[in-house]
Design a protein around this motif. Structure first.
Motif, mmCIF file in Angstrom:
data_model
loop_
_atom_site.group_PDB
_atom_site.id
_atom_site.type_symbol
_atom_site.label_atom_id
_atom_site.label_comp_id
_atom_site.label_asym_id
_atom_site.label_seq_id
_atom_site.Cartn_x
_atom_site.Cartn_y
_atom_site.Cartn_z
ATOM 1 N N PHE A 61 7.284 -32.775 13.017
ATOM 2 C CA PHE A 61 7.177 -34.226 12.448
ATOM 3 C C PHE A 61 5.620 -34.788 14.090
ATOM 4 N N GLU A 62 6.299 -33.820 14.899
ATOM 5 C CA GLU A 62 5.401 -34.029 16.425
ATOM 6 C C GLU A 62 4.184 -32.791 15.943
ATOM 7 N N LEU A 63 4.765 -31.678 15.367
ATOM 8 C CA LEU A 63 3.390 -30.800 15.408
ATOM 9 C C LEU A 63 2.353 -31.900 13.966
ATOM 10 N N LYS A 64 2.740 -31.937 13.403
ATOM 11 C CA LYS A 64 1.413 -33.188 12.105
ATOM 12 C C LYS A 64 1.106 -34.346 13.323
ATOM 13 N N THR A 65 1.691 -34.752 13.939
ATOM 14 C CA THR A 65 1.288 -35.979 14.586
ATOM 15 C C THR A 65 0.185 -35.797 15.361
ATOM 16 N N ILE A 66 -0.044 -34.326 16.405
ATOM 17 C CA ILE A 66 -0.815 -33.648 17.335
ATOM 18 C C ILE A 66 -2.106 -33.055 16.732
ATOM 19 N N GLN A 67 -1.177 -32.989 15.356
ATOM 20 C CA GLN A 67 -2.666 -31.972 13.960
ATOM 21 C C GLN A 67 -3.283 -33.579 14.013
ATOM 22 N N GLU A 68 -2.478 -34.604 13.177
ATOM 23 C CA GLU A 68 -3.604 -35.976 13.170
ATOM 24 C C GLU A 68 -4.922 -36.441 13.961
ATOM 25 N N VAL A 69 -3.931 -36.546 15.470
ATOM 26 C CA VAL A 69 -4.693 -36.841 16.605
ATOM 27 C C VAL A 69 -6.419 -36.560 16.718
ATOM 28 N N VAL A 70 -5.755 -34.380 17.019
ATOM 29 C CA VAL A 70 -6.927 -33.462 17.025
ATOM 30 C C VAL A 70 -7.883 -34.296 16.196
ATOM 31 N N SER A 71 -6.759 -33.926 15.383
ATOM 32 C CA SER A 71 -8.060 -33.764 13.374
ATOM 33 C C SER A 71 -9.534 -35.385 14.351
ATOM 34 N N LEU A 72 -8.715 -36.767 14.272
ATOM 35 C CA LEU A 72 -9.352 -37.082 14.591
ATOM 36 C C LEU A 72 -10.414 -37.170 15.865
ATOM 37 N N LEU A 73 -10.072 -37.099 16.708
ATOM 38 C CA LEU A 73 -10.840 -36.990 17.918
ATOM 39 C C LEU A 73 -11.822 -36.014 17.392
ATOM 40 N N ILE A 74 -11.623 -35.310 17.077
ATOM 41 C CA ILE A 74 -12.844 -34.326 16.874
ATOM 42 C C ILE A 74 -13.915 -33.882 15.638
ATOM 43 N N PHE A 75 -12.859 -35.315 14.410
ATOM 44 C CA PHE A 75 -13.894 -35.830 13.408
ATOM 45 C C PHE A 75 -14.909 -37.258 14.367
ATOM 46 N N VAL A 76 -14.436 -37.593 14.905
ATOM 47 C CA VAL A 76 -15.204 -38.710 15.786
ATOM 48 C C VAL A 76 -16.753 -38.031 16.186
ATOM 49 N N ILE A 92 -13.068 -48.621 15.847
ATOM 50 C CA ILE A 92 -12.132 -48.076 16.751
ATOM 51 C C ILE A 92 -10.414 -48.880 17.472
ATOM 52 N N VAL A 93 -10.486 -49.453 16.609
ATOM 53 C CA VAL A 93 -9.381 -49.927 16.000
ATOM 54 C C VAL A 93 -7.783 -50.474 14.989
ATOM 55 N N GLY A 94 -8.787 -49.228 14.165
ATOM 56 C CA GLY A 94 -7.765 -48.187 13.384
ATOM 57 C C GLY A 94 -7.584 -47.175 14.187
ATOM 58 N N PHE A 95 -8.102 -46.771 15.421
ATOM 59 C CA PHE A 95 -7.437 -45.870 16.316
ATOM 60 C C PHE A 95 -6.611 -46.004 17.175
ATOM 61 N N VAL A 96 -6.460 -47.238 17.435
ATOM 62 C CA VAL A 96 -6.065 -47.387 18.248
ATOM 63 C C VAL A 96 -4.688 -47.758 17.636
ATOM 64 N N LEU A 97 -4.522 -48.111 16.008
ATOM 65 C CA LEU A 97 -3.621 -48.780 15.265
ATOM 66 C C LEU A 97 -2.612 -46.979 15.929
ATOM 67 N N ILE A 98 -3.871 -46.077 15.653
ATOM 68 C CA ILE A 98 -2.656 -44.100 14.736
ATOM 69 C C ILE A 98 -2.511 -44.047 15.995
ATOM 70 N N ALA A 101 0.598 -45.566 16.913
ATOM 71 C CA ALA A 101 1.590 -44.577 15.353
ATOM 72 C C ALA A 101 2.165 -42.621 15.822
ATOM 73 N N VAL A 102 1.846 -42.355 17.062
ATOM 74 C CA VAL A 102 1.555 -41.714 18.188
ATOM 75 C C VAL A 102 3.340 -41.667 19.017
ATOM 76 N N PHE A 103 3.356 -43.255 19.784
ATOM 77 C CA PHE A 103 3.633 -43.446 20.973
ATOM 78 C C PHE A 103 5.793 -43.278 20.039
ATOM 79 N N PHE A 104 5.175 -44.092 18.548
ATOM 80 C CA PHE A 104 6.543 -44.128 17.913
ATOM 81 C C PHE A 104 7.122 -42.792 17.105
#
Length: 109
Positions: A61-76, A92-98, A101-104
């Motif tokens: 679950f943590e690996l997938k979360t890291i991958q999603e955040v990295v993916s989002l940053l690279i995409f931006v 930006i608001v949507g990204f902040v919500l993501i 989610a990483v925090f949780f």
């Protein structure tokens, strides 16, 4: 950090594979599919070791979360620098919500 580094590299390739052709809409679809598959192959060669190495340190679950955040940053970066798209306030608001989610995901309850 090795896992994160490999995930960053793999996401650069995957984002490129998925979106590079948007600037070449005149190219035949079969051609961009083949090129995208070749680019994606490199992504897999980086992502699989990243996840295998990271599995000793992070949960799936943590690996997938890291991958999603990295993916989002690279995409931006890709969308702004390569596709020349603007970042809007609602993105930006949507990204902040993501990020929330990483925090949780990583919070030890």
């Amino acid at each position: 950090m090795y896992t994160v580094f490999l995930l960053i590299l793999s996401n650069i390739f995957m984002t490129t594979a998925w979106y590079w052709h948007l600037r070449y809409k005149g190219e035949p679809l079969w051609k961009v599919i083949v090129i995208s598959w070749l680019i994606a192959f490199v992504e897999y060669c980086l992502a699989v070791p990243a996840n295998r190495i990271g599995s000793g340190q992070f949960s799936a679950f943590e690996l997938k979360t890291i991958q999603e955040v990295v993916s989002l940053l690279i995409f931006v970066l890709f969308a702004v620098l390569y596709l020349k798209e603007d970042i809007k306030w609602n993105y930006i608001v949507g990204f902040v919500l993501i990020v929330l989610a990483v925090f949780f995901v990583f919070k030890k309850w």
